[in-house]
Scaffold this motif. Structure first.
Motif, PDB file in Angstrom:
ATOM      1  N   TRP A  69     -23.151   1.751 -37.644  1.00  0.00           N
ATOM      2  CA  TRP A  69     -23.812   1.239 -36.436  1.00  0.00           C
ATOM      3  C   TRP A  69     -24.856   0.195 -36.824  1.00  0.00           C
TER       4      TRP A  69
ATOM      5  N   GLU B  48     -27.518  -2.258 -34.702  1.00  0.00           N
ATOM      6  CA  GLU B  48     -28.033  -2.709 -33.416  1.00  0.00           C
ATOM      7  C   GLU B  48     -28.298  -4.208 -33.462  1.00  0.00           C
TER       8      GLU B  48
ATOM      9  N   GLY C 223     -27.755  -2.256 -27.686  1.00  0.00           N
ATOM     10  CA  GLY C 223     -26.350  -2.471 -28.005  1.00  0.00           C
ATOM     11  C   GLY C 223     -26.175  -3.002 -29.404  1.00  0.00           C
ATOM     12  N   GLY C 224     -24.936  -2.990 -29.857  1.00  0.00           N
ATOM     13  CA  GLY C 224     -24.637  -3.493 -31.179  1.00  0.00           C
ATOM     14  C   GLY C 224     -23.187  -3.240 -31.547  1.00  0.00           C
ATOM     15  N   VAL C 225     -22.871  -3.451 -32.805  1.00  0.00           N
ATOM     16  CA  VAL C 225     -21.511  -3.238 -33.297  1.00  0.00           C
ATOM     17  C   VAL C 225     -21.452  -1.919 -34.045  1.00  0.00           C
TER      18      VAL C 225
ATOM     19  N   VAL D 209     -17.832  -2.567 -29.901  1.00  0.00           N
ATOM     20  CA  VAL D 209     -19.181  -2.912 -29.458  1.00  0.00           C
ATOM     21  C   VAL D 209     -19.637  -1.816 -28.509  1.00  0.00           C
TER      22      VAL D 209
ATOM     23  N   LEU E  58     -22.924  -0.326 -26.077  1.00  0.00           N
ATOM     24  CA  LEU E  58     -24.184  -0.681 -25.446  1.00  0.00           C
ATOM     25  C   LEU E  58     -24.472   0.289 -24.314  1.00  0.00           C
TER      26      LEU E  58
ATOM     27  N   LEU F  70     -23.316  -9.469 -25.833  1.00  0.00           N
ATOM     28  CA  LEU F  70     -22.608  -8.573 -26.741  1.00  0.00           C
ATOM     29  C   LEU F  70     -21.156  -8.379 -26.307  1.00  0.00           C
TER      30      LEU F  70
ATOM     31  N   HIS G 211     -19.198 -11.322 -27.332  1.00  0.00           N
ATOM     32  CA  HIS G 211     -18.938 -11.200 -28.766  1.00  0.00           C
ATOM     33  C   HIS G 211     -17.731 -10.289 -29.011  1.00  0.00           C
ATOM     34  N   ALA G 212     -17.703  -9.158 -28.311  1.00  0.00           N
ATOM     35  CA  ALA G 212     -16.592  -8.222 -28.449  1.00  0.00           C
ATOM     36  C   ALA G 212     -15.277  -8.867 -28.040  1.00  0.00           C
TER      37      ALA G 212
ATOM     38  N   ILE H 205     -14.953  -2.458 -25.903  1.00  0.00           N
ATOM     39  CA  ILE H 205     -16.333  -2.323 -25.427  1.00  0.00           C
ATOM     40  C   ILE H 205     -16.533  -0.916 -24.887  1.00  0.00           C
TER      41      ILE H 205
END
Length: 327
Positions: free
Chosen positions: A88, A90, A105-107, A116, A118, A148, A151-152, A159
């Motif tokens: 994880w 963030e 959120g984050g990957v 991803v 969030l 985010l 990005h995903a 997501i």
């Protein structure tokens, strides 16, 4: 997940359980002091305590479910992320000068798959809640979420969102910053994303603040969570000019998981440990993880076009009704 042992915070309807637990502890201490074997009696009382807990939590009223959903020790977004992911990281900021702590959120890596994640983040105490705006995200929070999600989509990562908020931040500054526009933009854009989207109500899902990260292919909900167009207090204040009528509004709003499943709004109810998710966070996290993996396995088999079409049809069907001829 925190491992420090703390005294439980009791809800009103849990007091009989606490009284029985105290009674068991008193008997155990007296037996030890006097060298008496009362193990069989204690086992009977513990069995009764478990039966009582099951009876109470299997017949909660909507108002009581709302209390459980708002429990200060209910697992949060970050609790679940840390419990179910292999990795994880963030990510911060909306690239417009804001980094809202109420929406994180984050990957991550879930079951070996990059995703991803969030969701709304409440605090554990008053100081932490103030820092996180009680989980009520600002426009910057929703713009960060959308960044985010873009990005995903760019890197073909599913997501996963976690909903836990009484609503979006209701301040003049938030409105001046474009709160309504930020949420509306997210609603529109989430419909066009090509990757799988799974949304889960983990606590309290309220108003547009919840919808801002709530458009997905699957909408799941923990057993004692609530999902509503407005908080019962706000509804009572609007309809009756009296927030004390919140219990009446809670019943009328149909905010429980069973109500929403019957109405076709949510797709799946996640069973909670007896006593609520806060009574055994790790078990709740395992239930969530398995449900996410099962749904992802189904969704990744579909083409992007199929997912978008099914997502559209899912939300178009919400609120449909039939008129009956009673003449």
């Amino acid at each position: 997940m925190a491992t420090t042992e703390r005294k439980p915070l009791l809800l009103d309807f849990e007091k009989p359980l606490a009284e029985l637990a105290n009674r068991i502890e008193q008997i155990r201490q007296l037996a030890e002091e006097n060298g008496v074997d009362v193990s069989s009696q204690i086992r009977q009382l513990e069995t009764r305590a478990m039966q009582l807990r099951e009876e109470i939590f299997s017949s909660l009223t909507p108002t009581q479910r709302l209390q459980v959903a708002r429990h200060p020790r209910r697992p949060s977004t970050l609790d679940y992320i840390q419990a179910i992911t292999d990795e994880w990281m963030e990510l911060h900021g909306d690239r417009g000068g804001s980094d809202d702590p109420a929406l994180v959120g984050g990957v991550a890596r879930l079951g070996g798959q990059p995703v991803v994640m969030l969701g709304h983040q409440k605090g554990r105490d008053t100081k932490d809640n103030i820092a996180r705006n009680f989980g009520m995200a600002s426009p910057g929070g929703y713009r960060k979420a959308m960044r985010l999600m873009e990005h995903a989509n760019k890197f073909s990562m599913p997501i996963i969102t976690f909903i836990d908020t009484p609503g979006a931040l209701p301040t003049v500054v938030a409105e001046q910053g474009g709160q309504g526009e930020a949420i509306a933009y997210n609603l529109r854009e989430m419909f066009r994303l090509e990757v799988p989207i799974i949304c889960t109500v983990i606590g309290e899902g309220g108003s547009g603040g919840a919808l801002g990260i709530g458009v997905g292919d699957r909408l799941m909900m923990f057993e004692h969570s609530v999902y509503t167009v407005a908080t019962p207090e706000a509804c009572a204040a609007i309809l009756w000019k009296d927030s004390s009528k919140a219990p009446q509004a809670t019943l009328a709003l149909k905010i429980t998981s069973n109500d929403l499943k019957n109405l076709g709004i949510i797709d799946q109810i996640l069973t909670e440990p007896v006593g609520g998710a806060h009574s055994d966070p790790l078990q709740a996290a395992q239930t969530l993880k398995q449900a996410l993996l099962d749904n992802l396995e189904e969704l990744v088999r579909l083409t992007p076009q199929q997912r978008r079409q099914l997502r559209y049809e899912k939300f178009r069907a919400i609120g449909s009704f039939q008129e009956l001829d009673v003449s």
